[in-house]
Design a protein around this motif. Sequence first.
Motif, mmCIF file in Angstrom:
data_model
loop_
_atom_site.group_PDB
_atom_site.id
_atom_site.type_symbol
_atom_site.label_atom_id
_atom_site.label_comp_id
_atom_site.label_asym_id
_atom_site.label_seq_id
_atom_site.Cartn_x
_atom_site.Cartn_y
_atom_site.Cartn_z
ATOM 1 N N GLU A 151 74.369 47.802 52.964
ATOM 2 C CA GLU A 151 73.840 46.436 53.057
ATOM 3 C C GLU A 151 74.261 45.804 54.388
ATOM 4 O O GLU A 151 73.449 45.135 55.052
ATOM 5 C CB GLU A 151 74.310 45.585 51.888
ATOM 6 C CG GLU A 151 73.828 44.139 51.992
ATOM 7 C CD GLU A 151 73.687 43.419 50.658
ATOM 8 O OE1 GLU A 151 74.049 43.994 49.623
ATOM 9 O OE2 GLU A 151 73.188 42.279 50.676
ATOM 10 N N THR A 155 71.987 44.020 57.386
ATOM 11 C CA THR A 155 72.139 42.632 57.838
ATOM 12 C C THR A 155 72.586 42.582 59.297
ATOM 13 O O THR A 155 72.200 41.672 60.039
ATOM 14 C CB THR A 155 73.124 41.860 56.942
ATOM 15 O OG1 THR A 155 74.364 42.573 56.867
ATOM 16 C CG2 THR A 155 72.567 41.664 55.554
ATOM 17 N N ALA A 379 68.789 43.629 49.873
ATOM 18 C CA ALA A 379 69.369 44.741 50.634
ATOM 19 C C ALA A 379 70.517 45.425 49.892
ATOM 20 O O ALA A 379 71.078 46.400 50.387
ATOM 21 C CB ALA A 379 69.878 44.248 51.992
ATOM 22 N N THR A 380 70.871 44.920 48.718
ATOM 23 C CA THR A 380 71.938 45.558 47.941
ATOM 24 C C THR A 380 71.402 46.858 47.353
ATOM 25 O O THR A 380 70.334 46.862 46.740
ATOM 26 C CB THR A 380 72.404 44.623 46.802
ATOM 27 O OG1 THR A 380 72.734 43.348 47.361
ATOM 28 C CG2 THR A 380 73.607 45.200 46.086
ATOM 29 N N GLN A 400 74.440 37.092 56.306
ATOM 30 C CA GLN A 400 74.189 37.807 55.052
ATOM 31 C C GLN A 400 72.970 37.189 54.355
ATOM 32 O O GLN A 400 72.549 36.079 54.683
ATOM 33 C CB GLN A 400 75.419 37.740 54.156
ATOM 34 C CG GLN A 400 76.601 38.508 54.727
ATOM 35 C CD GLN A 400 76.243 39.958 55.015
ATOM 36 O OE1 GLN A 400 75.845 40.702 54.119
ATOM 37 N NE2 GLN A 400 76.365 40.355 56.270
#
Length: 410
Positions: A151, A155, A379-380, A400
């Motif tokens: 992740e 980012t 995005a996790t 984030q």
Amino acid sequence: MTSKLSPCPDRAALLGELMAVRARTQALAAPLSSEDQCVQAMPDASPTKWHLAHTAWFFEAMVLGPLAPGYRPFDARYARLFNSYYEALGPRHPRPQRGLLTRPSVAEVGAYREAVDAALVRFVEQADDDTWAAAAPLLVLGLNHEQQHQELLLTDVLYLLSLNPLRPAYTAAPPAPAAPPPPLAGADRWLERPAGLVDIGHGGAGFHFDNETPRHPVWLQAHALARCLVSNAEYAAFIADGGYRQPGLWLSEGWAAVQANGWQAPLYWTLDGDTPVSEFTLHGELPWQPGEAVRHLSFFEAAAFAEWAGARLPTEFEWEAAATGASAPLLQQPTGTVWQWTRSSYDPYPGFRPPAGAVGEYNGKFMVGQIVLRGGSLATPPGHGRASYRNFFPPAARWQISGLRLAADR
Ligand SMILES: [Fe+2]
């Protein structure tokens, strides 16, 4: 995924998951050039190449070095380059200078990862039972650590590409992005929650980070939690109402950050006056979407919006209790869209003790000056999160994928 694994899982099953996660990291880097992968856009963001190498080093430092008989590091000098913050594991290259590491090359880091993968395969297949019992929890930790860096890789790349006037896309937009859920208004918006004692923290089997324990009771006052995330349109109304020009809405540190940084909107928005026009994304510059959940806010902005809206941010305990209770299905987008700022400082739970050794530095020493976020973002990695998961960042962090869900006293 990992949350379903017992503390000492089947070797073949864990090895399969491990190699799948390792391959996914490589796949995330694949759209990027070597130049893309070397640059550090700000001190908080690391180069892709560094993420790739650091996640390999983690397995060497925590598993292969201590537990694989006769293991020799791929390159003993790499420990200094790719140790992030573990004081117990020796001196480190300064974090803000990770972008200066033009050597090793992307290709050499790729060879490093392949060598570590091969060593992990040999180790899992050959470890005796006692060694396996000691190693399995560390391998699961390394797998989850690598997912966290997946992740961060995204980012950090988004921030890097956002600074390029060419506005390059990381990947092409998906052909049919999922439509956001319908907006909720009035009483429909709120999940009413009675006062009561709730159990907070990880319980039962399955992987969790140390910061999710001990499970303990927390008293909650009567409150309401929004079923939906705050949308771009709602945040645009805050901007249009002069939200960034009204110090009375802001915490003192937040107002100072607005002044110092010239904040006028979420990190990647482009405005025409007070009107949002577009947002920079991993798919390049896209038209602004009113129905999407607002993202790339600092805690300070989330708190100011809540103040403007006549509400507040939920505590992390209110969030977790709602996300695990019978009413959990009523929450829209609890995970998979944005991390949600809470009003909770990142503190140890009562009775928290970090484990002995270097892994004890993983979470505990960061428990000051940071705010908890709950949920999980687009995005996790799939399967990485859970309702007791505690993400944390400093209150001014905006790079984030962070938004908010409102709460209110009752
Ligand atoms: Fe790390």
